[in-house]
Design a protein around this motif. Structure first.
Motif, mmCIF file in Angstrom:
data_model
loop_
_atom_site.group_PDB
_atom_site.id
_atom_site.type_symbol
_atom_site.label_atom_id
_atom_site.label_comp_id
_atom_site.label_asym_id
_atom_site.label_seq_id
_atom_site.Cartn_x
_atom_site.Cartn_y
_atom_site.Cartn_z
ATOM 1 N N TRP A 1 -10.176 8.475 -11.099
ATOM 2 C CA TRP A 1 -11.618 8.386 -11.002
ATOM 3 C C TRP A 1 -12.212 9.411 -10.096
ATOM 4 C CZ3 TRP A 1 -9.552 3.507 -9.374
ATOM 5 C CH2 TRP A 1 -9.717 3.220 -8.029
ATOM 6 N N GLY A 2 -13.437 9.734 -10.467
ATOM 7 C CA GLY A 2 -14.158 10.760 -9.739
ATOM 8 C C GLY A 2 -15.599 10.713 -10.194
ATOM 9 N N GLY A 3 -16.294 11.842 -10.055
ATOM 10 C CA GLY A 3 -17.674 11.931 -10.531
ATOM 11 C C GLY A 3 -18.520 10.777 -10.045
ATOM 12 N N ARG A 4 -19.175 10.100 -10.975
ATOM 13 C CA ARG A 4 -20.116 9.028 -10.624
ATOM 14 C C ARG A 4 -19.435 7.805 -10.013
ATOM 15 N NH1 ARG A 4 -22.460 8.444 -16.407
ATOM 16 N NH2 ARG A 4 -20.417 9.378 -16.822
ATOM 17 N N SER A 5 -18.106 7.650 -10.244
ATOM 18 C CA SER A 5 -17.399 6.488 -9.683
ATOM 19 C C SER A 5 -16.673 6.796 -8.386
ATOM 20 C CB SER A 5 -16.340 5.984 -10.670
ATOM 21 O OG SER A 5 -16.916 5.323 -11.755
ATOM 22 N N ASP B 1 3.576 6.630 -28.749
ATOM 23 C CA ASP B 1 3.759 6.086 -27.415
ATOM 24 C C ASP B 1 2.801 4.932 -27.144
ATOM 25 O OD1 ASP B 1 5.748 7.619 -26.535
ATOM 26 O OD2 ASP B 1 4.536 8.937 -25.265
ATOM 27 N N CYS B 2 1.863 4.700 -28.062
ATOM 28 C CA CYS B 2 0.839 3.670 -27.871
ATOM 29 C C CYS B 2 0.098 3.876 -26.556
ATOM 30 C CB CYS B 2 1.444 2.270 -27.898
ATOM 31 S SG CYS B 2 2.097 1.832 -29.484
ATOM 32 N N ARG B 3 -0.103 5.118 -26.153
ATOM 33 C CA ARG B 3 -0.802 5.355 -24.898
ATOM 34 C C ARG B 3 -2.287 5.504 -25.195
ATOM 35 N NH1 ARG B 3 2.555 9.617 -21.377
ATOM 36 N NH2 ARG B 3 1.990 11.000 -23.084
ATOM 37 N N THR B 4 -3.088 4.805 -24.408
ATOM 38 C CA THR B 4 -4.516 4.850 -24.635
ATOM 39 C C THR B 4 -5.236 5.053 -23.315
ATOM 40 O OG1 THR B 4 -4.571 2.461 -24.451
ATOM 41 C CG2 THR B 4 -4.532 3.349 -26.669
ATOM 42 N N ALA B 5 -6.473 5.498 -23.419
ATOM 43 C CA ALA B 5 -7.314 5.633 -22.233
ATOM 44 C C ALA B 5 -8.426 4.612 -22.310
ATOM 45 C CB ALA B 5 -7.893 7.039 -22.168
ATOM 46 N N ILE B 6 -8.636 3.907 -21.216
ATOM 47 C CA ILE B 6 -9.656 2.867 -21.148
ATOM 48 C C ILE B 6 -10.654 3.264 -20.076
ATOM 49 C CG2 ILE B 6 -10.076 0.446 -20.585
ATOM 50 C CD1 ILE B 6 -6.964 0.139 -21.396
ATOM 51 N N GLU B 7 -11.918 3.246 -20.442
ATOM 52 C CA GLU B 7 -12.948 3.583 -19.466
ATOM 53 C C GLU B 7 -13.183 2.373 -18.571
ATOM 54 O OE1 GLU B 7 -16.399 5.264 -21.341
ATOM 55 O OE2 GLU B 7 -17.526 5.128 -19.470
ATOM 56 N N ILE B 8 -12.979 2.531 -17.250
ATOM 57 C CA ILE B 8 -13.178 1.392 -16.344
ATOM 58 C C ILE B 8 -14.447 1.537 -15.512
ATOM 59 C CG2 ILE B 8 -10.746 0.732 -16.269
ATOM 60 C CD1 ILE B 8 -10.513 2.123 -13.552
ATOM 61 N N GLY B 9 -15.085 2.677 -15.638
ATOM 62 C CA GLY B 9 -16.340 2.926 -14.931
ATOM 63 C C GLY B 9 -16.819 4.296 -15.360
ATOM 64 N N PRO B 10 -18.012 4.698 -14.902
ATOM 65 C CA PRO B 10 -18.496 6.031 -15.244
ATOM 66 C C PRO B 10 -17.582 7.100 -14.612
ATOM 67 C CG PRO B 10 -19.976 4.999 -13.637
ATOM 68 C CD PRO B 10 -18.966 3.958 -14.035
ATOM 69 N N LEU C 1 -9.480 -4.584 -8.875
ATOM 70 C CA LEU C 1 -10.916 -4.863 -8.933
ATOM 71 C C LEU C 1 -11.654 -3.548 -8.837
ATOM 72 C CD1 LEU C 1 -11.295 -7.834 -6.415
ATOM 73 C CD2 LEU C 1 -11.217 -7.940 -8.918
ATOM 74 N N PHE C 2 -12.550 -3.326 -9.777
ATOM 75 C CA PHE C 2 -13.312 -2.087 -9.761
ATOM 76 C C PHE C 2 -14.794 -2.428 -9.769
ATOM 77 C CE2 PHE C 2 -15.000 1.879 -11.525
ATOM 78 C CZ PHE C 2 -14.418 2.746 -10.615
ATOM 79 N N GLY C 3 -15.470 -2.054 -8.715
ATOM 80 C CA GLY C 3 -16.880 -2.422 -8.568
ATOM 81 C C GLY C 3 -17.815 -1.248 -8.704
ATOM 82 N N GLY C 4 -18.859 -1.280 -7.916
ATOM 83 C CA GLY C 4 -19.881 -0.238 -7.971
ATOM 84 C C GLY C 4 -20.057 0.419 -6.617
ATOM 85 N N PRO C 5 -21.168 1.096 -6.443
ATOM 86 C CA PRO C 5 -21.391 1.840 -5.204
ATOM 87 C C PRO C 5 -21.684 0.961 -3.988
ATOM 88 C CG PRO C 5 -23.247 2.118 -6.700
ATOM 89 C CD PRO C 5 -22.201 1.362 -7.457
ATOM 90 N N ARG C 6 -22.015 -0.304 -4.214
ATOM 91 C CA ARG C 6 -22.248 -1.220 -3.094
ATOM 92 C C ARG C 6 -21.209 -2.334 -3.120
ATOM 93 N NH1 ARG C 6 -26.850 0.431 -5.263
ATOM 94 N NH2 ARG C 6 -26.416 -1.121 -6.867
ATOM 95 N N ARG C 7 -20.805 -2.758 -1.908
ATOM 96 C CA ARG C 7 -19.758 -3.770 -1.802
ATOM 97 C C ARG C 7 -20.080 -5.022 -2.612
ATOM 98 N NH1 ARG C 7 -15.635 -4.525 1.763
ATOM 99 N NH2 ARG C 7 -16.342 -2.849 3.119
#
Ligand code: MD6
Ligand code: FE
Length: 215
Positions: free
Chosen positions: A180-184, A10-19, A157-163
């Motif tokens: 997403w969850g946990g630290r993100s 299926d060529c399905r992959t997982a990409i980490e976009i943040g913690p 757009l995927f950022g961090g904990p501050r705008r």
């Protein structure tokens, strides 16, 4: 990072976009037709509408909900409510197939036992955008968010904990699921204006389903 978590055929992959945040490429490709079929029934009961922000601006994204709780915005703020303010009726129920897909995706991303009670449905047309925001109206931030992209592609757009934190750009295509969850969980994110495009099943539109455990 790219992990070969799925069926290679299926060529399905997982990409980490943040913690603790993963993009599962094509995870909903096979279920998309069934999702769209069920969506037709939901939209007949709870049509898309443009909500107003607490600041008084009309959102360019059109929204509706299914599930026990639905996310709404108006002049008084953002919140989850059990009734559609437009009709006074309960939101359409969450189809079992939606809940199962969200649970499977969450589990694939390391969040077992995800039981969504809210599904926000977003519609984007060319030029529609969603400015940087945090998802923080839910009660329990230990629970992830599962976001399904359908139709025309978008730049997320995927950022961090501050705008003001630096953002990363991620393309979201038909059938992709971001978890997403946990630290993100409280990281800022948004969608750049949708470029004109065409998708075989959805025409010029992009639909996004975000599943939450809100209550
Ligand atoms: C969208 N999504 O992709 C907008 N929020 O259309 C979101 O705002 C979002 O995709 C939290 C988690 C995942 C998301
Ligand atoms: Fe969001």
């Amino acid at each position: 990072m790219s992990l070969d978590l799925f069926d290679a055929a299926d060529c399905r992959t997982a990409i980490e976009i943040g913690p603790d945040a993963l993009l599962l490429r094509g995870f909903a490709s096979n279920t998309a037709p069934a999702l769209l079929d069920a969506l037709g029934h939901i939209l007949a009961q709870a049509p898309f509408r443009h909500m107003v922000t607490p600041g008084g601006f009309r959102m360019s994204v059109a929204m509706t909900n299914c599930g026990a709780l639905g996310w709404v915005s108006d002049e008084t703020g953002y919140r989850y409510v059990p009734f559609d303010p437009q009709t006074g009726r309960a939101w359409p129920s969450l189809p079992a197939g939606f809940a199962q897909l969200a649970r499977d995706a969450a589990s694939q991303a390391g969040f077992d036992g995800f039981t969504p009670d809210a599904c926000l449905i977003n519609r984007y047309e060319p030029g529609t955008r969603l400015s940087l925001h945090q998802d923080r109206n839910e009660r329990d931030f230990t629970q992830p968010i599962v976001s399904v992209s359908l139709g025309v592609s978008a730049l997320f757009l995927f950022g961090g904990p501050r705008r003001a934190d630096k953002t990363r750009r991620v393309e979201l295509h038909h059938g992709d699921i971001a978890v997403w969850g946990g630290r993100s969980r409280l990281h800022y994110h948004g969608v750049l204006p949708i470029k004109p495009g065409h998708h075989a099943m959805l025409g010029e539109q992009r639909l996004n389903l975000t599943f939450r455990k809100a209550g």
